[in-house]
Write an enzyme that holds these catalytic residues in place. Structure first.
Site, PDB file in Angstrom:
ATOM      1  CG  ASP A  57      -2.174   0.641   1.289  1.00  0.00           C
ATOM      2  OD1 ASP A  57      -2.139   1.801   1.063  1.00  0.00           O
ATOM      3  OD2 ASP A  57      -3.662  -0.001   0.602  1.00  0.00           O
ATOM      4  CG  HIS A  95      -5.315   4.204   1.699  1.00  0.00           C
ATOM      5  ND1 HIS A  95      -4.883   2.502   1.436  1.00  0.00           N
ATOM      6  CD2 HIS A  95      -6.056   4.030   0.832  1.00  0.00           C
ATOM      7  CE1 HIS A  95      -5.684   2.220   0.492  1.00  0.00           C
ATOM      8  NE2 HIS A  95      -7.068   3.460  -0.250  1.00  0.00           N
ATOM      9  CB  SER A 257      -9.257   0.517  -0.096  1.00  0.00           C
ATOM     10  OG  SER A 257      -8.334   0.952  -0.647  1.00  0.00           O
TER      11      SER A 257
END
Length: 438
Positions: A57, A95, A257
């Site tokens: 990621d 994220h 996600s």
């Protein structure tokens, strides 16, 4: 964009402001409730040890809720393994950190609880800078890092997706995933994407060897943005999932996600308690025990554990009670003393694209056949790449971009392309027969 891996997008975003009546840790979280996985937050690591999820990621930054669970942070692109999307003045920016939090944040009175806090996390960063893209070559390198035998990874989480990949990129990426799953016995969990496509899921989730996870709402219907259709395996909560923020609060996240790591956490827990379970068998168990809803099969962790003979772990769960004796935290009941805890929802509009850096087609500089010597020269390839000349069924690699062959009686067709160290190739140049005197 021929030859490019375009729109390789991180398939997640944060949603905008609300509150919820919850206990500290927001335990059980909404995603745990929908997946019937509340029991895992109280399940310790087995005697053989907890398994590992490798999160590919934007990186994972220091988070108090994850300080012992994150055992290694790697960057496939140089620099450190910090979450490159995190901004110091915004506790809900980032994220990869929130993907990891969804998997394994502790039950410690801070933020939100992960699905299985006993899990170990390895983070591999593929985003080069905030707002920048990462090459698919970096992405493949990250998969190789996760699949190293000495790291002992059980599950790879890919909260990234792509709506377009050319045939060459597709084959290279699929080979990496096949190698991880079939040869290394690693589950590869991938989010399906956030385009609202009801025909098919994005790559890499669409690969047969990826375990494709879509996003549902608390009622078991698809979140409007969730891709579905061909390639979808299973769904989990993806509308307003909870994760710990950098300020110790709770963020409500929105995107496939954050559905994928719920499935990744259940898989790593299941395989930790059953070390002999193969990647394929673990996925089949989740599919066989899934609940059928409007979104099709939805993850049911308790049913999977019972089917695996691990019902005692499910039965050991003790639902938390509100201080005045009301219902469990996420299931209703009375407001805790001091009023409801605020769940922050922040809109994150940009998440990383992973795109193929296109190698330029070679530019011809010289082509001649004189006195039996064939010379073809193209512009010097970039650092780490070579020019590959194909002549009469043979290939010649030249770092300087110049090919010289002797004892050549007549002109032969010469095709040239550039290839980098990861096997990414440019379009080919066909060198025409020179005109004039030889």
């Amino acid at each position: 964009m021929t030859g490019a891996l375009a729109a390789f997008v991180a398939a997640g975003a944060l949603a905008g402001p609300a509150s919820a009546q919850v206990l500290p840790d927001n335990f059980p979280s909404p995603q745990a409730k929908l997946a019937n996985a509340e029991f895992l937050a109280q399940a310790p690591a087995p005697a053989t040890g907890a398994g590992t999820v490798c999160v590919i990621d934007t990186g994972v930054s220091q988070l108090a809720d994850l300080d012992t669970q994150v055992i290694e942070r790697i960057s496939a692109v140089g620099g450190n393994g910090e979450d490159i999307y995190h901004q110091a003045d915004n506790p809900y920016s980032g994220h990869g950190t929130f993907v990891a939090s969804t998997i394994a944040s502790r039950v410690d009175g801070v933020g939100s609880a992960g699905i299985w806090p006993a899990a170990k996390i390895i983070s591999v960063r593929v985003a080069r800078a905030a707002g920048s893209n990462a090459t698919s070559a970096d992405y493949r390198t990250a998969i190789s890092e996760c699949a190293r035998v000495d790291r002992g990874v059980d599950v790879i989480n890919l909260s990234l997706g792509a709506s377009y990949i050319d045939a060459d990129d597709l084959a290279r990426l699929e080979n990496k995933i096949i190698n991880a799953r079939r040869d290394k016995n690693i589950n590869v969990v991938a989010s399906t994407g956030n385009d609202g496509n009801n025909i098919q899921v994005n790559y890499p989730a669409r690969f047969a060897d990826a375990f494709a996870i879509g996003a549902t709402d608390p009622n078991g219907a698809f979140c409007s943005f969730s891709n579905r259709g061909t390639g979808l395996d299973l769904s989990a909560l993806g509308c307003n999932t909870y994760a710990t923020g950098f300020d110790g609060g709770v963020g409500a996240f929105h995107g496939t996600s954050f559905a994928a790591p719920t499935a990744a956490a259940v898989l790593v827990a299941l395989r930790s308690y059953m070390p002999g379970l193969t990647a394929n068998a673990a996925e089949e168990l989740l599919l066989r025990t899934a609940r059928q809803t409007a979104a099709g099969p939805v993850l049911d962790a308790a049913a999977a554990f019972r089917a695996a003979g691990l019902g005692a772990l499910v039965d050991a769960y003790v639902a938390p009670q509100l201080p005045n004796g009301g219902g469990d935290a996420a299931g209703g009941g009375n407001t805790p003393p001091g009023g409801p805890e605020v769940v922050t929802k922040v809109d994150v509009t940009h998440v990383p694209d992973v795109v193929e850096t296109k190698l330029s087609k070679p530019k011809a500089r010289k082509a001649s056949l004189k006195r039996g010597t064939l010379t073809v020269q193209v512009a010097k390839p970039p650092k780490g790449a070579v020019a590959v000349f194909r002549v009469g069924g043979r290939s010649y690699e030249r770092k300087n971009g110049k090919l010289t062959l002797k004892k050549v009686r007549s002109w032969r067709t010469v095709t040239v392309f550039i290839e980098d160290q990861w096997g990414v190739r440019s379009d080919s140049l066909k060198v025409r027969r020179p005109t004039g005197r030889r």
